[in-house]
Each structure stands twice: as C-alpha cells, then as structure tokens.
Design a protein around this motif. Structure first.
Motif, PDB file in Angstrom:
ATOM      1  N   HIS A 186      59.944  30.279  53.386  1.00 58.77           N
ATOM      2  CA  HIS A 186      60.568  30.072  52.069  1.00 58.77           C
ATOM      3  C   HIS A 186      59.762  29.091  51.229  1.00 58.77           C
ATOM      4  O   HIS A 186      59.632  29.258  50.014  1.00 58.77           O
ATOM      5  CB  HIS A 186      61.991  29.561  52.247  1.00 58.77           C
ATOM      6  N   ILE A 187      59.227  28.060  51.864  1.00 65.97           N
ATOM      7  CA  ILE A 187      58.403  27.094  51.139  1.00 65.97           C
ATOM      8  C   ILE A 187      57.100  27.740  50.688  1.00 65.97           C
ATOM      9  O   ILE A 187      56.672  27.587  49.542  1.00 65.97           O
ATOM     10  CB  ILE A 187      58.124  25.856  52.012  1.00 65.97           C
ATOM     11  N   ARG A 233      60.303  30.233  47.434  1.00 67.37           N
ATOM     12  CA  ARG A 233      61.754  30.443  47.361  1.00 67.37           C
ATOM     13  C   ARG A 233      62.528  29.133  47.490  1.00 67.37           C
ATOM     14  O   ARG A 233      63.558  28.956  46.849  1.00 67.37           O
ATOM     15  CB  ARG A 233      62.186  31.420  48.448  1.00 67.37           C
ATOM     16  N   ARG A 234      62.025  28.219  48.325  1.00 60.89           N
ATOM     17  CA  ARG A 234      62.692  26.925  48.470  1.00 60.89           C
ATOM     18  C   ARG A 234      62.139  25.986  47.400  1.00 60.89           C
ATOM     19  O   ARG A 234      61.151  25.269  47.593  1.00 60.89           O
ATOM     20  CB  ARG A 234      62.501  26.348  49.872  1.00 60.89           C
ATOM     21  N   LYS A 235      62.799  25.985  46.257  1.00 65.25           N
ATOM     22  CA  LYS A 235      62.284  25.311  45.070  1.00 65.25           C
ATOM     23  C   LYS A 235      62.326  23.790  45.162  1.00 65.25           C
ATOM     24  O   LYS A 235      61.613  23.102  44.435  1.00 65.25           O
ATOM     25  CB  LYS A 235      63.062  25.760  43.832  1.00 65.25           C
ATOM     26  N   ASN A 236      63.166  23.246  46.027  1.00 68.01           N
ATOM     27  CA  ASN A 236      63.299  21.791  46.069  1.00 68.01           C
ATOM     28  C   ASN A 236      62.432  21.150  47.153  1.00 68.01           C
ATOM     29  O   ASN A 236      62.606  19.987  47.474  1.00 68.01           O
ATOM     30  CB  ASN A 236      64.765  21.381  46.259  1.00 68.01           C
ATOM     31  N   ALA A 237      61.492  21.906  47.693  1.00 75.19           N
ATOM     32  CA  ALA A 237      60.604  21.359  48.728  1.00 75.19           C
ATOM     33  C   ALA A 237      59.659  20.327  48.110  1.00 75.19           C
ATOM     34  O   ALA A 237      59.275  20.434  46.950  1.00 75.19           O
ATOM     35  CB  ALA A 237      59.802  22.485  49.376  1.00 75.19           C
ATOM     36  N   ASP A 238      59.294  19.345  48.918  1.00 75.03           N
ATOM     37  CA  ASP A 238      58.369  18.312  48.475  1.00 75.03           C
ATOM     38  C   ASP A 238      57.032  18.937  48.077  1.00 75.03           C
ATOM     39  O   ASP A 238      56.509  19.815  48.767  1.00 75.03           O
ATOM     40  CB  ASP A 238      58.162  17.309  49.616  1.00 75.03           C
ATOM     41  N   GLU A 239      56.464  18.473  46.970  1.00 74.69           N
ATOM     42  CA  GLU A 239      55.231  19.053  46.441  1.00 74.69           C
ATOM     43  C   GLU A 239      54.079  18.965  47.442  1.00 74.69           C
ATOM     44  O   GLU A 239      53.270  19.889  47.559  1.00 74.69           O
ATOM     45  CB  GLU A 239      54.847  18.372  45.128  1.00 74.69           C
ATOM     46  N   THR A 240      54.002  17.844  48.155  1.00 75.49           N
ATOM     47  CA  THR A 240      52.936  17.691  49.142  1.00 75.49           C
ATOM     48  C   THR A 240      53.069  18.720  50.244  1.00 75.49           C
ATOM     49  O   THR A 240      52.074  19.333  50.674  1.00 75.49           O
ATOM     50  CB  THR A 240      52.973  16.273  49.749  1.00 75.49           C
ATOM     51  N   MET A 241      54.296  18.951  50.682  1.00 74.64           N
ATOM     52  CA  MET A 241      54.517  19.923  51.744  1.00 74.64           C
ATOM     53  C   MET A 241      54.218  21.339  51.264  1.00 74.64           C
ATOM     54  O   MET A 241      53.679  22.159  52.013  1.00 74.64           O
ATOM     55  CB  MET A 241      55.954  19.834  52.257  1.00 74.64           C
TER      56      MET A 241
END
Length: 203
Positions: A180-181, A185-193
C-alpha cells in the motif's frame, strides 16, 4: 489556530482564494488529534469504546493471524490516535475502518484518547503469525539499513514521533502495508519511508 496556523481554514476540501478553487490535502495535524493528545485518558471508558473495535480486532486486540486485521494490542497511544484521526479525516484510505472512526460511532477527542490508551495497555499476542523465514538474514540486514532509525532495534517504535510498534505484527498485514505504501494507497505514510519502499523489489 494551533501549531501550523490557519488549521480551521486549511481543511480537506476546497479553498476559494481570489476566486480560484484549490484542492487541499488533509493536514497531518488536525484539531481532533491535538485535542485527544492533550487529554487525560479514562481506561474504563476506553474499554467501553473498544467494544465496537473488538468485532474485527478481537477482544484482546490481537487481530487475525492471516493479517486481514492487524494486531493493535500494545501499540503506542499516539500512533493509534494518529491513525484514527487520519482515517476519520480521509488522510488514510481504509473503507472498513472509515465508518467506525466517525464521530457518530467513535465519538470525540475524549473517546479517541480513552480507547487509544486502553488498546496500548493490552498485552500483545505471543503467537503472532510469521512469514516463511527463508531469508531472515537478508531481512535483518534490510531492517538494520532502512528501519532501525525510526522503528527501533526491536521494532518497538516511538510514541512521541508517531512511529508505530511493528514487533509482533502479523506477517501478511506488514506485507500488505508495504504494498500500500509503495503504490501510494497509504497516503499518511511517512515521506522517508515512502521513498525507501519505492526502491524495494518484491523480493
């Protein structure tokens, strides 16, 4: 107006400025989140609020072995608050959770604070599901290179930084979140990740 200013103006939706419609993303910090984090949690009320969560996440918060629902027992309270408010505001796409995160079901900031604290103190499942274990040494090397800085040496995460505890999480759930990242799809994931995971192969 809070930490980032103009929070009550810059909400999800459309801002009309000088006659121009501008679509805005959900802000990472919203009013419900800040309010919930500032409150003193009531564990007894949290237990009552959790009854609606137990249908999917199980009464102990252990989720499902095959990872359809994650283990949430022992998760950091700030992480739970963030995920609930992100789902509520649309900053994390989760159709199953979305109705349960709404005010009409979950309630306001006090209920969010209470249920998050209740979940955080639940004992974790000692028998979480694991992967095939064929390349554990490679997995360990990848974890040390890419994950330790935020999630900790043992996957313990950091409450103050909203970095989730991932130790003991079900294998299939972790795998799904990676996908998802990577797909966005997982929009709230940390940008670095997000940057790291985009470079990962399927292996």
């Amino acid at each position: 107006t809070g930490r980032y200013g103009m929070r009550k103006v810059l909400r999800r939706g459309v801002l009309t400025a000088l006659g121009i419609s501008v679509a805005l993303p959900v802000l990472a910090w919203d009013d419900d989140r800040e309010a919930a984090m500032a409150l003193t949690p009531n564990l007894e009320n949290g237990r009552k609020v959790y009854e609606a969560c137990a249908v999917c996440h199980t009464p102990m918060g252990w989720g499902m072995q095959r990872g359809r629902y994650p283990q949430i027992a022992g998760q950091h309270p700030n992480v739970i608050i963030k995920q609930l408010t992100d789902i509520r505001s649309g900053n994390r796409e989760n159709p199953t959770m979305f109705p349960f995160a709404q005010m009409s079901v979950l309630g306001g900031p006090q209920n969010i604070a209470d249920v998050s604290a209740y979940i955080a103190q639940l004992p974790m499942n000692p028998n979480n599901s694991t992967g095939p274990g064929r390349e554990l040494e490679r997995g360990e090397a990848l974890y040390k290179e890419h994950c330790v800085k935020c999630h900790g040496e043992f996957g313990e995460g950091k409450n103050a930084e909203f970095q989730p505890r991932i130790q003991g999480q079900h294998y299939e759930y972790l795998l799904r979140q990676f996908h998802h990242i990577k797909s966005g799809r997982r929009k709230n994931a940390d940008e670095t990740m997000v940057k790291q995971v985009k470079g990962f192969s399927e292996r």
